[in-house]
Design an enzyme around this catalytic site. Structure first.
Site, PDB file in Angstrom:
ATOM      1  N   GLY A  11      46.673  -7.016 -98.174  1.00 63.34           N
ATOM      2  CA  GLY A  11      46.609  -6.093 -99.476  1.00 63.34           C
ATOM      3  C   GLY A  11      47.491  -6.163-100.365  1.00 63.34           C
ATOM      4  NE  ARG A  36      39.299  -5.616-101.803  1.00 65.89           N
ATOM      5  CZ  ARG A  36      38.677  -4.519-101.851  1.00 65.89           C
ATOM      6  NH1 ARG A  36      37.093  -4.595-101.131  1.00 65.89           N
ATOM      7  NH2 ARG A  36      38.907  -3.713-102.590  1.00 65.89           N
ATOM      8  CE  LYS A 159      45.839   4.910 -94.324  1.00 59.94           C
ATOM      9  NZ  LYS A 159      46.296   3.634 -94.126  1.00 59.94           N
ATOM     10  CG  MET A 186      51.705  12.135-104.017  1.00 58.76           C
ATOM     11  SD  MET A 186      49.721  12.089-104.062  1.00 58.76           S
ATOM     12  CE  MET A 186      49.263  13.723-104.008  1.00 58.76           C
TER      13      MET A 186
HETATM   14  P1  NDP Z   1      46.256   0.381-103.199  1.00 60.56           P
HETATM   15  O1  NDP Z   1      44.601   0.971-103.743  1.00 60.56           O
HETATM   16  O2  NDP Z   1      46.698   0.065-104.648  1.00 60.56           O
HETATM   17  O3  NDP Z   1      45.900  -0.770-102.382  1.00 60.56           O
HETATM   18  C1  NDP Z   1      44.874  -0.986-101.269  1.00 60.56           C
HETATM   19  C2  NDP Z   1      44.995  -2.467-100.920  1.00 60.56           C
HETATM   20  O4  NDP Z   1      43.893  -2.425-100.111  1.00 60.56           O
HETATM   21  C3  NDP Z   1      44.643  -3.300-102.214  1.00 60.56           C
HETATM   22  O5  NDP Z   1      45.290  -4.327-102.062  1.00 60.56           O
HETATM   23  C4  NDP Z   1      42.885  -3.369-101.897  1.00 60.56           C
HETATM   24  O6  NDP Z   1      42.480  -4.671-102.316  1.00 60.56           O
HETATM   25  C5  NDP Z   1      43.061  -3.544-100.676  1.00 60.56           C
HETATM   26  N1  NDP Z   1      41.943  -3.263 -99.997  1.00 60.56           N
HETATM   27  C6  NDP Z   1      40.952  -2.311 -99.871  1.00 60.56           C
HETATM   28  N2  NDP Z   1      39.894  -2.699 -99.425  1.00 60.56           N
HETATM   29  C7  NDP Z   1      39.762  -3.734 -98.841  1.00 60.56           C
HETATM   30  C8  NDP Z   1      38.972  -4.674 -98.287  1.00 60.56           C
HETATM   31  N3  NDP Z   1      37.605  -4.341 -97.951  1.00 60.56           N
HETATM   32  N4  NDP Z   1      39.364  -5.983 -97.857  1.00 60.56           N
HETATM   33  C9  NDP Z   1      40.741  -6.245 -98.172  1.00 60.56           C
HETATM   34  N5  NDP Z   1      41.460  -5.515 -99.095  1.00 60.56           N
HETATM   35  C10 NDP Z   1      41.160  -4.334 -99.292  1.00 60.56           C
HETATM   36  O7  NDP Z   1      46.671   1.721-102.395  1.00 60.56           O
HETATM   37  P2  NDP Z   1      48.063   1.826-102.009  1.00 60.56           P
HETATM   38  O8  NDP Z   1      48.968   0.745-102.177  1.00 60.56           O
HETATM   39  O9  NDP Z   1      48.565   3.027-102.400  1.00 60.56           O
HETATM   40  O10 NDP Z   1      47.692   1.843-100.422  1.00 60.56           O
HETATM   41  C11 NDP Z   1      48.130   0.980 -99.231  1.00 60.56           C
HETATM   42  C12 NDP Z   1      48.115   1.752 -98.224  1.00 60.56           C
HETATM   43  O11 NDP Z   1      48.993   2.797 -98.014  1.00 60.56           O
HETATM   44  C13 NDP Z   1      46.810   2.131 -97.549  1.00 60.56           C
HETATM   45  O12 NDP Z   1      46.652   1.922 -96.302  1.00 60.56           O
HETATM   46  C14 NDP Z   1      46.898   3.562 -98.002  1.00 60.56           C
HETATM   47  O13 NDP Z   1      45.958   4.506 -97.071  1.00 60.56           O
HETATM   48  C15 NDP Z   1      48.281   3.791 -97.604  1.00 60.56           C
HETATM   49  N6  NDP Z   1      48.807   5.221 -98.280  1.00 60.56           N
HETATM   50  C16 NDP Z   1      48.859   5.215 -99.460  1.00 60.56           C
HETATM   51  C17 NDP Z   1      49.561   6.537 -99.858  1.00 60.56           C
HETATM   52  C18 NDP Z   1      49.790   6.798-101.458  1.00 60.56           C
HETATM   53  O14 NDP Z   1      49.934   7.912-102.048  1.00 60.56           O
HETATM   54  N7  NDP Z   1      49.516   5.645-102.218  1.00 60.56           N
HETATM   55  C19 NDP Z   1      50.106   7.586 -99.193  1.00 60.56           C
HETATM   56  C20 NDP Z   1      49.956   7.210 -97.657  1.00 60.56           C
HETATM   57  C21 NDP Z   1      49.448   6.011 -97.236  1.00 60.56           C
HETATM   58  P3  NDP Z   1      42.110  -4.843-103.925  1.00 60.56           P
HETATM   59  O15 NDP Z   1      43.089  -4.912-104.834  1.00 60.56           O
HETATM   60  O16 NDP Z   1      41.160  -6.104-104.109  1.00 60.56           O
HETATM   61  O17 NDP Z   1      41.236  -3.597-104.198  1.00 60.56           O
END
Ligand code: NDP
Length: 349
Positions: A11, A36, A159, A186
């Site tokens: 990701g 993706r 999660k 957050m």
């Molecule tokens: P983003 O939405 O910016 O990033 C999510 C990533 O996951 C993107 O690269 C997205 O790809 C990828 N993704 C989603 N679905 C799929 C799929 N089916 N196949 C492949 N890739 C996929 O969120 P964050 O950077 O904030 O989150 C990253 C991680 O951190 C997550 O696990 C989230 O739960 C966790 N998190 C985030 C927090 C926050 O406050 N931001 C807090 C705590 C945890 P694409 O760009 O193509 O959509």
């Protein structure tokens, strides 16, 4: 540098992962990131310092079995960050749980198959610790969210199940790698790419007057650069183990609005009406039913409750210190303006 093999980051286009990629490149690591779409869609990654020599992007989808074989092939360290981060979705099972849980299993199966992975750093969340602050309790890494479901805070549920799947996987299969989870609250700060992340959107919404007033809600904030750093420290530190709650100061909405004002953003339509007393909380609980389903549920399970957690483990064991919250908030607002998610202040036009 602990490896000359590429570090795999799933990701890579995400808010947090892009910062992980940036910091790894800055430190001289080779990086293999998964995306993706065609890699040409990610100029903000390909333009990072060191990217032309040491970053490769490969396509992988969490919903496709075996999709991550190439992504982790020959790697010693894997950062699994990819997971959908949305509060409101049409179908929580299909849109959140399946990619989070099956995707985690798929990534770990690929790590097992390649045979050379030493450690997987899994991006979990406070959501796997609780979905409901408890004013009488201090949450730690020992706590697990047992309350979420497909109907109640389904993002939190996804999660929790995904992190559980990761720990169960290493118990079941006894792979050659160990697992570390980073559990941020957050995450805010500057975005390297143009998308508006769900957590920065919350700051934007406060600034454009989306909320009717100041509610009795609070969050633990952490700068995205610190979250990225925590992943790398967890990779590099031999003695790191288990879960790491990764969040700095807790702040309530009233304090956040005051901070935004003192930081010079008072000309935005920040909420003025104080609804943080008991009557306001009752009113907001009633009004929460007019919100999108999962936003409403989040409000009802969080309003009127004060979060407390202990973030000593990550400071003590990984040596992480947190960027002051005021600096992160200012950086977030400036970044929202930079990407066009927030209009500039009148005097800045
Ligand atoms: P983003 O939405 O910016 O990033 C999510 C990533 O996951 C993107 O690269 C997205 O790809 C990828 N993704 C989603 N679905 C799929 C799929 N089916 N196949 C492949 N890739 C996929 O969120 P964050 O950077 O904030 O989150 C990253 C991680 O951190 C997550 O696990 C989230 O739960 C966790 N998190 C985030 C927090 C926050 O406050 N931001 C807090 C705590 C945890 P694409 O760009 O193509 O959509």
């Amino acid at each position: 540098m602990i490896t000359d093999k590429p570090v795999s980051v799933t990701g890579a286009s995400g808010f947090i992962a892009a910062h992980i990629v940036k910091q790894l490149l800055e430190q001289g690591y080779r990086v293999r990131g998964t995306v993706r779409k065609n890699q040409k869609n990610y100029p903000f990654l390909l333009g990072l310092a060191g990217a032309s020599e040491r970053l490769e992007l490969v396509e992988a989808d969490l919903l496709r079995t075996g999709a991550f074989d190439l992504a982790v092939d020959g790697c010693e360290y894997v950062m699994h960050t990819a997971s959908p981060y949305e509060l409101n979705v049409k179908n929580p099972q299909k849109d959140l749980v399946d990619p989070a849980v099956n995707g985690t299993e798929t990534v770990l199966e690929s790590c097992l198959k390649t045979g050379c992975v030493k450690r997987v750093i899994f991006t979990s969340s406070i959501a796997a610790i609780t979905d409901e602050p408890d004013s009488m309790k201090v949450f730690t890494e020992k706590d697990w969210n047992t309350m979420s479901s497909l109907e109640r805070n389904p993002y939190h549920y996804s999660k929790t199940l995904a992190e559980r799947e990761a720990w169960d996987f290493v118990m079941r299969k006894r792979p050659s790698f160990d697992l570390i989870s980073i559990n941020p609250f957050m995450v805010i700060g500057s975005s390297l790419g143009p998308s508006l992340n769900t957590s920065n959107r919350m700051i934007r919404d406060i600034m454009i007057g989306t909320y009717p007033g100041i509610m009795d809600v609070n969050w633990g904030f952490v700068d995205v650069q610190d979250v990225a750093k925590a992943h790398i420290l967890a990779m590099e530190n031999n003695t790191a183990s288990g879960r790491y709650l990764c969040s700095g100061n807790i702040m309530n909405m009233k304090e956040l609005v005051a901070l935004l004002k003192t930081a010079g953003f008072g000309s935005y339509p920040l909420p003025k009406l104080d609804l943080s007393g008991q009557a306001g909380t009752l009113l907001m609980k009633a009004l929460s039913f007019t919100q999108p389903r999962d936003t409403g549920m989040y409000i009802r399970t969080n309003i009127g409750r004060t979060m407390h957690y202990d973030n000593e483990k990550i400071k003590r064991e990984l040596g992480l210190s947190f960027i002051p919250l005021k600096d992160s908030i200012i950086a977030t607002v400036k970044d929202l303006v930079k990407w066009g998610h927030l209009p500039p202040q009148k005097n800045e036009k």
